[in-house]
Design a protein around this motif. Structure first.
Motif, PDB file in Angstrom:
ATOM      1  N   PRO A   7       0.807  -1.228   0.000  1.00  0.00           N
ATOM      2  CA  PRO A   7       0.000   0.000   0.000  1.00  0.00           C
ATOM      3  C   PRO A   7       0.840   1.278   0.000  1.00  0.00           C
ATOM      4  CG  PRO A   7      -0.365  -1.270   2.026  1.00  0.00           C
ATOM      5  CD  PRO A   7       0.539  -2.064   1.160  1.00  0.00           C
ATOM      6  N   ILE A   8       2.031   1.242   0.577  1.00  0.00           N
ATOM      7  CA  ILE A   8       2.906   2.421   0.568  1.00  0.00           C
ATOM      8  C   ILE A   8       3.295   2.770  -0.866  1.00  0.00           C
ATOM      9  CG2 ILE A   8       5.177   3.310   1.264  1.00  0.00           C
ATOM     10  CD1 ILE A   8       3.171   3.150   3.565  1.00  0.00           C
ATOM     11  N   ARG A   9       3.590   1.762  -1.679  1.00  0.00           N
ATOM     12  CA  ARG A   9       3.921   2.001  -3.092  1.00  0.00           C
ATOM     13  C   ARG A   9       2.729   2.599  -3.835  1.00  0.00           C
ATOM     14  NH1 ARG A   9       8.283  -1.022  -5.593  1.00  0.00           N
ATOM     15  NH2 ARG A   9       9.689  -1.651  -3.948  1.00  0.00           N
ATOM     16  N   ASN A  10       1.525   2.132  -3.540  1.00  0.00           N
ATOM     17  CA  ASN A  10       0.327   2.681  -4.179  1.00  0.00           C
ATOM     18  C   ASN A  10       0.125   4.146  -3.810  1.00  0.00           C
ATOM     19  OD1 ASN A  10      -0.390   0.373  -5.603  1.00  0.00           O
ATOM     20  ND2 ASN A  10      -1.477  -0.472  -3.861  1.00  0.00           N
ATOM     21  N   ILE A  11       0.364   4.484  -2.551  1.00  0.00           N
ATOM     22  CA  ILE A  11       0.247   5.885  -2.113  1.00  0.00           C
ATOM     23  C   ILE A  11       1.253   6.742  -2.870  1.00  0.00           C
ATOM     24  CG2 ILE A  11       0.615   7.463  -0.173  1.00  0.00           C
ATOM     25  CD1 ILE A  11      -0.495   5.192   1.639  1.00  0.00           C
ATOM     26  N   TYR A  12       2.483   6.257  -2.960  1.00  0.00           N
ATOM     27  CA  TYR A  12       3.521   6.990  -3.673  1.00  0.00           C
ATOM     28  C   TYR A  12       3.148   7.170  -5.144  1.00  0.00           C
ATOM     29  CZ  TYR A  12       8.036   8.004  -5.782  1.00  0.00           C
ATOM     30  OH  TYR A  12       9.046   8.573  -6.514  1.00  0.00           O
ATOM     31  N   LEU A  13       2.733   6.083  -5.797  1.00  0.00           N
ATOM     32  CA  LEU A  13       2.380   6.158  -7.215  1.00  0.00           C
ATOM     33  C   LEU A  13       1.189   7.077  -7.472  1.00  0.00           C
ATOM     34  CD1 LEU A  13       2.887   2.456  -8.325  1.00  0.00           C
ATOM     35  CD2 LEU A  13       4.235   4.446  -9.025  1.00  0.00           C
ATOM     36  N   SER A  14       0.273   7.176  -6.519  1.00  0.00           N
ATOM     37  CA  SER A  14      -0.898   8.042  -6.707  1.00  0.00           C
ATOM     38  C   SER A  14      -0.510   9.516  -6.750  1.00  0.00           C
ATOM     39  CB  SER A  14      -1.937   7.791  -5.619  1.00  0.00           C
ATOM     40  OG  SER A  14      -1.480   8.291  -4.374  1.00  0.00           O
ATOM     41  N   GLN A  15       0.679   9.838  -6.287  1.00  0.00           N
ATOM     42  CA  GLN A  15       1.122  11.230  -6.254  1.00  0.00           C
ATOM     43  C   GLN A  15       2.084  11.592  -7.387  1.00  0.00           C
ATOM     44  OE1 GLN A  15       2.078  12.533  -2.228  1.00  0.00           O
ATOM     45  NE2 GLN A  15       0.958  10.771  -1.454  1.00  0.00           N
ATOM     46  N   ILE A  16       2.316  10.646  -8.299  1.00  0.00           N
ATOM     47  CA  ILE A  16       3.182  10.896  -9.453  1.00  0.00           C
ATOM     48  C   ILE A  16       2.368  11.547 -10.563  1.00  0.00           C
ATOM     49  CG2 ILE A  16       4.662   9.802 -11.203  1.00  0.00           C
ATOM     50  CD1 ILE A  16       5.758   9.613  -8.354  1.00  0.00           C
ATOM     51  N   GLU A  17       2.927  12.569 -11.187  1.00  0.00           N
ATOM     52  CA  GLU A  17       2.303  13.201 -12.347  1.00  0.00           C
ATOM     53  C   GLU A  17       3.043  12.749 -13.601  1.00  0.00           C
ATOM     54  OE1 GLU A  17       1.849  17.423 -12.047  1.00  0.00           O
ATOM     55  OE2 GLU A  17       1.317  17.292  -9.927  1.00  0.00           O
ATOM     56  N   TYR A  18       2.325  12.734 -14.720  1.00  0.00           N
ATOM     57  CA  TYR A  18       2.912  12.293 -15.986  1.00  0.00           C
ATOM     58  C   TYR A  18       2.721  13.356 -17.049  1.00  0.00           C
ATOM     59  CZ  TYR A  18       3.061   7.739 -13.764  1.00  0.00           C
ATOM     60  OH  TYR A  18       3.329   6.707 -12.905  1.00  0.00           O
ATOM     61  N   GLU A  19       3.729  13.508 -17.897  1.00  0.00           N
ATOM     62  CA  GLU A  19       3.662  14.404 -19.048  1.00  0.00           C
ATOM     63  C   GLU A  19       4.004  13.601 -20.289  1.00  0.00           C
ATOM     64  OE1 GLU A  19       6.207  17.761 -18.536  1.00  0.00           O
ATOM     65  OE2 GLU A  19       5.095  18.508 -16.808  1.00  0.00           O
ATOM     66  N   ALA A  20       3.381  13.965 -21.408  1.00  0.00           N
ATOM     67  CA  ALA A  20       3.646  13.288 -22.676  1.00  0.00           C
ATOM     68  C   ALA A  20       4.129  14.296 -23.704  1.00  0.00           C
ATOM     69  CB  ALA A  20       2.383  12.599 -23.175  1.00  0.00           C
ATOM     70  N   PHE A  21       5.052  13.862 -24.556  1.00  0.00           N
ATOM     71  CA  PHE A  21       5.609  14.711 -25.605  1.00  0.00           C
ATOM     72  C   PHE A  21       5.627  13.941 -26.907  1.00  0.00           C
ATOM     73  CE2 PHE A  21       7.700  15.570 -21.565  1.00  0.00           C
ATOM     74  CZ  PHE A  21       7.375  16.899 -21.384  1.00  0.00           C
ATOM     75  N   PRO A  22       4.947  14.326 -27.938  1.00  0.00           N
ATOM     76  CA  PRO A  22       3.924  15.368 -27.996  1.00  0.00           C
ATOM     77  C   PRO A  22       2.629  14.857 -27.368  1.00  0.00           C
ATOM     78  CG  PRO A  22       4.076  14.295 -30.127  1.00  0.00           C
ATOM     79  CD  PRO A  22       5.134  13.678 -29.247  1.00  0.00           C
ATOM     80  N   ASP A  23       1.704  15.776 -27.112  1.00  0.00           N
ATOM     81  CA  ASP A  23       0.446  15.375 -26.493  1.00  0.00           C
ATOM     82  C   ASP A  23      -0.785  15.747 -27.327  1.00  0.00           C
ATOM     83  OD1 ASP A  23       0.456  18.092 -26.134  1.00  0.00           O
ATOM     84  OD2 ASP A  23       0.116  18.037 -23.976  1.00  0.00           O
ATOM     85  N   SER A  24      -0.554  16.303 -28.512  1.00  0.00           N
ATOM     86  CA  SER A  24      -1.679  16.654 -29.391  1.00  0.00           C
ATOM     87  C   SER A  24      -1.270  16.450 -30.850  1.00  0.00           C
ATOM     88  CB  SER A  24      -2.119  18.101 -29.144  1.00  0.00           C
ATOM     89  OG  SER A  24      -1.053  18.987 -29.403  1.00  0.00           O
ATOM     90  N   SER A  25      -2.246  16.559 -31.734  1.00  0.00           N
ATOM     91  CA  SER A  25      -2.054  16.304 -33.168  1.00  0.00           C
ATOM     92  C   SER A  25      -1.442  14.929 -33.403  1.00  0.00           C
ATOM     93  CB  SER A  25      -1.197  17.391 -33.815  1.00  0.00           C
ATOM     94  OG  SER A  25      -1.800  18.656 -33.678  1.00  0.00           O
ATOM     95  N   LEU A  26      -1.933  13.954 -32.662  1.00  0.00           N
ATOM     96  CA  LEU A  26      -1.372  12.607 -32.719  1.00  0.00           C
ATOM     97  C   LEU A  26      -1.986  11.801 -33.849  1.00  0.00           C
ATOM     98  CD1 LEU A  26      -1.466  11.863 -28.896  1.00  0.00           C
ATOM     99  CD2 LEU A  26       0.464  12.693 -30.244  1.00  0.00           C
TER     100      LEU A  26
END
Length: 122
Positions: A49-68
């Protein structure tokens, strides 16, 4: 004696690795050539559960993210908090991952791409 103390302290505070890009779900909306990433999340199916708590607070960015479009490579990067990883004694690995867009057609739609740890990495 001092050296033994530091070696013991290092061994006591054992840090384990956690893959930040395993088990990602990416939602893409749009049509071929005009797709857009609307969400990126981690399924957080860790046994600890500690790993799940940690992962829930990770943000993700994608490059590129439009005109795909189909066949296009997209890089997803995890943005994590180093203080949080120290707090939970986790060592983040696999911060970036590449995937290929597939499944967009000529009609507006939403598709999900599921990247799992066992799938082939691009």
């Amino acid at each position: 004696m001092l050296i033994l103390f530091f070696v013991g302290a290092i061994l006591y505070r054992k840090t384990s690795q956690i893959n930040l890009t395993a088990d990602l779900v990416i939602e893409i909306q749009g049509t071929d050539g005009h797709g857009e990433i609307v969400s990126i999340s981690n399924q957080q199916n860790q046994a600890d559960p500690i790993r799940n708590i940690y992962l829930s607070q990770i943000e993700y960015e994608a490059f590129p993210d439009s005109s795909l479009k189909n066949g296009q490579s997209v890089v997803v990067e995890a943005i994590d908090d180093m203080e949080l990883s120290r707090k939970y004694q986790l060592y983040p690995v696999e911060r970036k991952r590449t995937f290929i867009i597939d499944g967009l057609n000529d009609q507006d739609q939403i598709i999900q791409i599921v990247l799992s740890e066992s799938s082939d990495k691009e």
